[in-house]
Design an enzyme around this catalytic site. Structure first.
Site, PDB file in Angstrom:
ATOM      1  N   HIS A 306     -40.146  -3.635   3.134  1.00 26.15           N
ATOM      2  CA  HIS A 306     -40.972  -2.684   1.927  1.00 26.15           C
ATOM      3  C   HIS A 306     -39.851  -2.035   1.064  1.00 26.15           C
ATOM      4  CE1 HIS A 306     -39.494   0.993   4.091  1.00 26.15           C
ATOM      5  NE2 HIS A 306     -39.602   0.365   5.276  1.00 26.15           N
ATOM      6  N   ASP A 318     -33.344   0.782   5.433  1.00 28.96           N
ATOM      7  CA  ASP A 318     -34.733   0.875   5.716  1.00 28.96           C
ATOM      8  C   ASP A 318     -35.319   1.250   4.247  1.00 28.96           C
ATOM      9  OD1 ASP A 318     -37.191   1.587   6.611  1.00 28.96           O
ATOM     10  OD2 ASP A 318     -36.618   3.453   7.400  1.00 28.96           O
ATOM     11  N   GLU A 352     -44.597   2.036   2.547  1.00 31.54           N
ATOM     12  CA  GLU A 352     -44.785   1.827   3.821  1.00 31.54           C
ATOM     13  C   GLU A 352     -44.381   3.148   4.755  1.00 31.54           C
ATOM     14  OE1 GLU A 352     -43.036   1.171   7.807  1.00 31.54           O
ATOM     15  OE2 GLU A 352     -42.082   2.348   6.315  1.00 31.54           O
ATOM     16  N   GLU A 353     -43.649   4.075   4.194  1.00 29.94           N
ATOM     17  CA  GLU A 353     -43.205   5.074   4.801  1.00 29.94           C
ATOM     18  C   GLU A 353     -44.165   6.300   5.110  1.00 29.94           C
ATOM     19  OE1 GLU A 353     -40.407   5.346   6.612  1.00 29.94           O
ATOM     20  OE2 GLU A 353     -39.005   4.113   5.704  1.00 29.94           O
ATOM     21  N   ASP A 380     -38.285  -5.067   9.068  1.00 28.96           N
ATOM     22  CA  ASP A 380     -38.046  -3.398   8.942  1.00 28.96           C
ATOM     23  C   ASP A 380     -37.244  -2.959  10.210  1.00 28.96           C
ATOM     24  OD1 ASP A 380     -38.287  -1.250   7.890  1.00 28.96           O
ATOM     25  OD2 ASP A 380     -40.393  -0.690   8.532  1.00 28.96           O
ATOM     26  N   HIS A 450     -33.655   7.380   7.836  1.00 27.74           N
ATOM     27  CA  HIS A 450     -34.260   8.383   7.345  1.00 27.74           C
ATOM     28  C   HIS A 450     -33.335   9.509   6.763  1.00 27.74           C
ATOM     29  CE1 HIS A 450     -38.711   7.349   8.676  1.00 27.74           C
ATOM     30  NE2 HIS A 450     -37.983   6.278   8.268  1.00 27.74           N
TER      31      HIS A 450
END
Lengths: 487, 487
Positions: A306, A318, A352-353, A380, A450
């Protein structure tokens, strides 16, 4: 990688979540090598067929070697890393709805066109949550700034903030027992880290659970096994019919500090200010690049990662890495002048998140052609040192894939594991399409996940070469076999 | 733990520093187990004497066991950790000149009085540098906030900040070669981390080296082998006669980002704003607690750690832990009703981080009694799992200490290593007084050092029990032997 793996995990009821949590466990360590005992049960005609496939796959040893040589030792050495660095250094992070994500899509569209691939964009509507200015300060028992990251979809506070006494709990159960103490308070969750799959429930549902017992805001210990006072963000879900209260993650250190203070009977007061808000859905795109199949162009092996990220760090791990190796795989195949029977399609998902939003729209649009989807692949979980391929499919398909991964012997990644995973490919897998994901040595993945620590500094060029080689060999060979993978 | 180990390391000339850097190496890993070959050279009367000391020390096995049992399994279990948590949670960090440091000294004075120790304060003048508000923003090639921590003693910028193009270099040598490019620029040092002892030269001298070639400010890659976008502060030294320019540490990630951008030929511009300033020296104290010796009260075994910290995190590791075990050692001995021949004196230093400032004044005041200082001990390398004791002293003193550490067999820390170290005790060791420091398993020490990550979350109660036991046994036995350690 978003909050929960697979849409099945996006559940309204906490109880249901907890019951299903082992199924939803997003941590790659839970994957297991496939037990081959079931092999003894195959019928003799299957055995013959398998021998045929084994021989067919073995015939790709030379081409696999060529791909690996190009990626790891040849002209393409370091290329996926360099592409990722150029991309993330230029754009920065790319949260759903942001200008940066729009720029990222344009950047990748142009880059893949320039690379000679067949590229197009497919529209998708995506969430547009903005963080705004945010801060938190402990004002009693002493003044201390708390490092926070508001959680995706959280509401903001009034401009002057919310100042309230704190109730520290270590679990949902403790919150239930102490429900009578929660009214008007900021609930701090100091849940210990068990695994991402299990512990993320606090980030996902903490706000609504606390609101049900009258809390005015929640501060949740970041979901990570290690911290240098680093807050981690991520998506959270409000439950329908429950008051929406502001929610943010704090650091492990500050959660433990407030827990110790509470244990001493000290009164803790925090002022939380968050400018977060949700704007109308934004227009975006899934970015699609192809090498058309020469024999069955309508049949597809899909590779993906993504393009969106959180709004901190660079989104290099990520999932910039996953996106880059999915592009790189096509470049390697193209550079070698290869063209498989079926179409190789790289899709760089948007949003995606926020729950695989772009991928879900892609699925809705293309599921009518489901029978033509041979294999869906997603990376991912990081692009560190590759360990093997995680696979979901029928026993018969597993047999084929076991042969395919043998071609990866030159880079020592011949392990086929159970449970392909990836938020974006899960709708396909749930519908019965074979799915595969990349398993890497990821012991530090959630240290950076994140957070501001998700940058190029955690990436390694050689690891990315290896991941690209694995990705390209698997995709090419599956796309070129006489038969599609058996369902 | 401050910038450089020992005042010898505070040198004006970079060249001299580099020549001496191996001597000054502050990293505990450089310590080596003492080679016992020299033992074969001792004369026979020495051998007899040694046998006598060995027997005498061995006689302390029971009391050592008592101390260890109390600290690790008995009523004092977890006490030093709890004391450290209470202290650092209550006060927070404690930089030289701050109100917090003043409160910390009062807190510890009261706590040790309440513990039944003989406590007094000894005045010291200490530096008073304040960070003020600070921020940095990359404005080209794209906007990005840089996480920074201004360096101790740095001047500030004008209120509107300094906006300038960036020159990224990887070493002092590269800066020299590119001197003509530096005028009017912000120099970013992206030096790789080799070891703390070696790499800290960039933090210590980067500003003046850059100012010499016309730079207007410096941003220095944090001196750490690992980062989650975490800046690390620390002291720095302006060279006399060189223009004083603002200087701060940036994160490993941002240093690498700007380096990659520079490699691509991109023009980088940064705006740096720092409110840092140096106020007149402040009044402070070294905090002294004693158990008076019954036979030779004028003779002293000194245990120490420093009470000040940087103005980030909690200063739990650097050096709250060292201070606490130095108090705890006396508590253990007192709780067991023990009283050695000589005085046990715990000193909690002030303003170590600015160059052992409090300790230097203590030395100046007390060096007249140097012959009465039996052993000076400092714990300033963390209080993680103890590995052994680092020792500086004559061969004869080493022989005695080798016997003493054998008493630590119950906690498996019988290693005596070369090179006692500690900024605060180095003046004594340089003058010939035997010195000892605590060596712990510290592979992550510099991950947290001088950063927001230096909190109670890195401390472990059992490790602190073990450190306290080691500290108490060594101090008590040395203070109770018939003879002082031979010089």
């Amino acid at each position: 990688m978003m909050t929960w793996k697979g849409t099945l995990c996006i559940l309204l009821s906490l109880n249901v979540f907890l019951n299903l949590s082992s199924f939803c466990d997003g941590h790659p360590h839970s994957a297991q090598t496939i037990n081959s005992e079931s092999a003894v049960r195959v019928l003799s005609n299957d055995t013959a067929k398998r021998a045929g496939v084994a021989a067919e796959v073995a015939g790709y040893a030379d081409v696999a070697k060529q791909i690996i040589d190009l990626a790891v030792f040849g002209a393409a050495q370091n290329r996926s890393y360099r592409r990722l660095a150029d991309f993330t250094d230029t754009i920065g992070n790319r949260v759903s709805g942001s200008n940066n994500l729009e720029m990222a899509i344009k950047y990748m569209y142009n880059a893949m066109v320039q690379d000679g691939l067949d590229v197009h964009l497919e529209p998708a509507k995506i969430p547009h949550w903005v963080r705004g200015k945010e801060s938190a300060e402990m004002t009693a028992p002493r003044a201390k700034t708390l490092a926070i990251l508001g959680l995706g979809s959280s509401v903001g506070t009034p401009p002057e903030g919310i100042e309230a006494e704190v109730l520290v709990v270590q679990s949902f159960e403790e919150l239930k027992h102490r429900a009578s103490e929660a009214a008007g308070k900021i609930v701090v969750f100091n849940q210990p880290y068990v695994s991402y799959g299990e512990t993320v429930a606090y980030r996902g549902y903490g706000a609504s659970e606390a609101a049900k017992v009258g809390a005015v805001a929640t501060l949740i210990r970041s979901v990570t096994p290690f911290s240098i006072n680093s807050p981690h963000t991520g998506w959270q879900d409000y439950q329908d019919g429950v008051k929406r209260i502001p929610t943010a993650c704090i650091t492990v250190e500050d959660a433990e500090l407030m827990w110790r203070m509470a244990q001493r009977g000290q009164k803790i007061v925090v002022r939380l200010t968050m400018g977060a808000k949700t704007l109308p859905d934004a227009d975006s795109f899934n970015t699609v690049a192809e090498i058309k199949g020469w024999q069955h162009p309508e049949q597809v092996v899909l590779l993906s990662g993504h393009l969106d990220s959180w709004d901190v760090g660079q989104g290099a791990m990520d999932d910039g890495g996953g996106a880059m190796i999915s592009w790189e795989a096509l470049s390697l195949i193209k550079d070698l002048g290869l063209r498989p029977r079926r179409t190789l399609r790289t899709v760089l998902w948007t949003a995606e998140e926020q729950g695989g939003v772009g991928a879900q729209q892609y699925f809705n649009l293309h599921k009518v052609n489901m029978s033509n989807f041979d294999l869906v692949m997603e990376s991912d979980l990081g692009t560190f040192t590759p360990i093997g391929l995680q696979f979901t499919g029928s026993d018969a398909a597993q047999k084929v894939m076991e042969e395919v991964v043998k071609l990866l012997a030159p880079i020592n990644t011949t392990k086929l594991e159970a449970h392909g995973e990836g938020t974006d490919i899960s709708p396909w897998m749930q519908a019965g399409v074979p799915g595969a994901s990349l398993h890497v040595a990821d012991s530090r993945y959630f240290w950076f996940h994140h957070s501001e620590g998700d940058t190029m500094s955690v990436q390694d060029p050689r690891d990315m070469d290896l991941c690209s080689a694995l990705w390209a060999v698997v995709a090419y060979v599956v796309a070129d076999l006489q038969e599609m993978l058996p369902r």
